[in-house]
Motif scaffolding. Structure first.
Motif, PDB file in Angstrom:
ATOM      1  N   GLY A 163      45.844  40.885  19.341  1.00 12.46           N
ATOM      2  CA  GLY A 163      46.556  41.310  20.551  1.00 12.46           C
ATOM      3  C   GLY A 163      45.750  41.610  21.843  1.00 12.46           C
ATOM      4  O   GLY A 163      45.681  41.103  22.831  1.00 12.46           O
ATOM      5  N   ARG A 164      44.604  42.438  21.555  1.00 11.12           N
ATOM      6  CA  ARG A 164      43.670  42.877  22.479  1.00 11.12           C
ATOM      7  C   ARG A 164      43.030  41.700  23.129  1.00 11.12           C
ATOM      8  O   ARG A 164      43.007  41.413  24.342  1.00 11.12           O
ATOM      9  N   LEU A 165      42.371  40.830  22.062  1.00  6.87           N
ATOM     10  CA  LEU A 165      41.837  39.693  22.622  1.00  6.87           C
ATOM     11  C   LEU A 165      42.549  38.690  23.037  1.00  6.87           C
ATOM     12  O   LEU A 165      42.166  38.095  24.262  1.00  6.87           O
ATOM     13  N   GLY A 166      43.907  38.373  22.820  1.00  8.92           N
ATOM     14  CA  GLY A 166      44.665  37.627  23.085  1.00  8.92           C
ATOM     15  C   GLY A 166      45.124  37.874  24.817  1.00  8.92           C
ATOM     16  O   GLY A 166      45.274  37.017  25.628  1.00  8.92           O
ATOM     17  N   PHE A 167      45.512  39.153  24.764  1.00  9.58           N
ATOM     18  CA  PHE A 167      46.009  39.776  26.140  1.00  9.58           C
ATOM     19  C   PHE A 167      44.872  39.935  27.076  1.00  9.58           C
ATOM     20  O   PHE A 167      44.845  39.590  28.371  1.00  9.58           O
ATOM     21  N   ALA A 168      43.767  39.905  26.676  1.00 11.34           N
ATOM     22  CA  ALA A 168      42.425  40.313  27.468  1.00 11.34           C
ATOM     23  C   ALA A 168      42.391  38.576  28.206  1.00 11.34           C
ATOM     24  O   ALA A 168      42.050  38.409  29.296  1.00 11.34           O
ATOM     25  N   ALA A 169      42.404  37.688  27.232  1.00  9.77           N
ATOM     26  CA  ALA A 169      42.377  36.189  27.752  1.00  9.77           C
ATOM     27  C   ALA A 169      43.350  35.943  28.840  1.00  9.77           C
ATOM     28  O   ALA A 169      43.184  35.310  29.834  1.00  9.77           O
ATOM     29  N   THR A 170      44.435  36.267  28.595  1.00 15.39           N
ATOM     30  CA  THR A 170      45.718  36.123  29.268  1.00 15.39           C
ATOM     31  C   THR A 170      45.617  36.957  30.510  1.00 15.39           C
ATOM     32  O   THR A 170      45.887  36.220  31.839  1.00 15.39           O
ATOM     33  N   LEU A 171      45.220  37.821  30.759  1.00 13.93           N
ATOM     34  CA  LEU A 171      44.893  38.891  31.971  1.00 13.93           C
ATOM     35  C   LEU A 171      43.860  38.108  32.805  1.00 13.93           C
ATOM     36  O   LEU A 171      43.879  38.078  34.156  1.00 13.93           O
ATOM     37  N   ARG A 172      42.843  37.594  32.099  1.00  6.99           N
ATOM     38  CA  ARG A 172      41.682  36.796  32.998  1.00  6.99           C
ATOM     39  C   ARG A 172      42.385  35.680  33.453  1.00  6.99           C
ATOM     40  O   ARG A 172      41.922  35.232  34.707  1.00  6.99           O
ATOM     41  N   ALA A 173      43.255  34.993  32.657  1.00  5.10           N
ATOM     42  CA  ALA A 173      43.969  33.792  33.263  1.00  5.10           C
ATOM     43  C   ALA A 173      44.945  34.182  34.604  1.00  5.10           C
ATOM     44  O   ALA A 173      44.724  33.388  35.752  1.00  5.10           O
ATOM     45  N   VAL A 174      45.627  35.190  34.415  1.00  4.51           N
ATOM     46  CA  VAL A 174      46.315  35.663  35.533  1.00  4.51           C
ATOM     47  C   VAL A 174      45.423  35.894  36.651  1.00  4.51           C
ATOM     48  O   VAL A 174      45.828  35.546  37.898  1.00  4.51           O
TER      49      VAL A 174
END
Length: 159
Positions: A133-144
């Protein structure tokens, strides 16, 4: 229970980042293998609902969420949105805050506290789920951040 927190600084005003984050269908642009749709009812604020469908074919699952707290950022005041997850596969809560910083920047904090069915899976794999979750959402927030920064630059033209 799996828990994680992700922090991302964005070179854009808090209001712009908030606007992107509460555009629920847009989350599908940033989260891999995910499509988000709203449900009937309010589009924003407490009571707004949406469903994230994640996966491929028969391995996909719905993650329905309802907004239970909403305070948009204004001036120097941070914004905060909290949702309750009520699906058959994922249950729990998530929230994000958007805090204005100097120089028209902001900080996003994303927190999730979830259980996955069957619950025994969460007990066994909680640390792995938290890391994923942490890795996935880190990538998601970078994309945002990239999208909002790019959109802002396109609107303001060359410097």
């Amino acid at each position: 229970m799996a828990r994680f927190t992700v922090v991302q600084e964005v070179d854009a005003p808090a209001e712009a980042v908030w606007g992107a984050l509460v555009d629920w269908p847009r989350h599908g642009d940033w989260a891999p293998l995910t499509v988000v749709r709203t449900v009937p009812g309010p589009a924003e604020g407490v009571g707004a609902g949406f469903v994230a469908r994640t996966g491929v074919g028969p391995l996909a699952f719905d993650d329905p969420m309802t907004v239970v707290a909403w305070q948009a950022p204004a001036g120097d005041r941070p914004g905060r949105c909290e949702v309750v997850k009520s699906g058959r596969v994922v249950h729990g809560r998530a929230w994000f805050s958007v805090t204005p910083l100097a120089d028209r920047r902001c900080r996003v904090v994303w927190f999730e506290e979830v259980t996955v069915s069957p619950r025994s899976l969460t007990r066994l794999a909680g640390p792995v789920l938290s890391l994923a979750g942490r890795l996935g959402f880190a990538a998601t927030l970078r994309a945002v951040a990239r999208d909002v920064e790019r959109d802002l630059a396109a609107r303001s033209g060359p410097r």
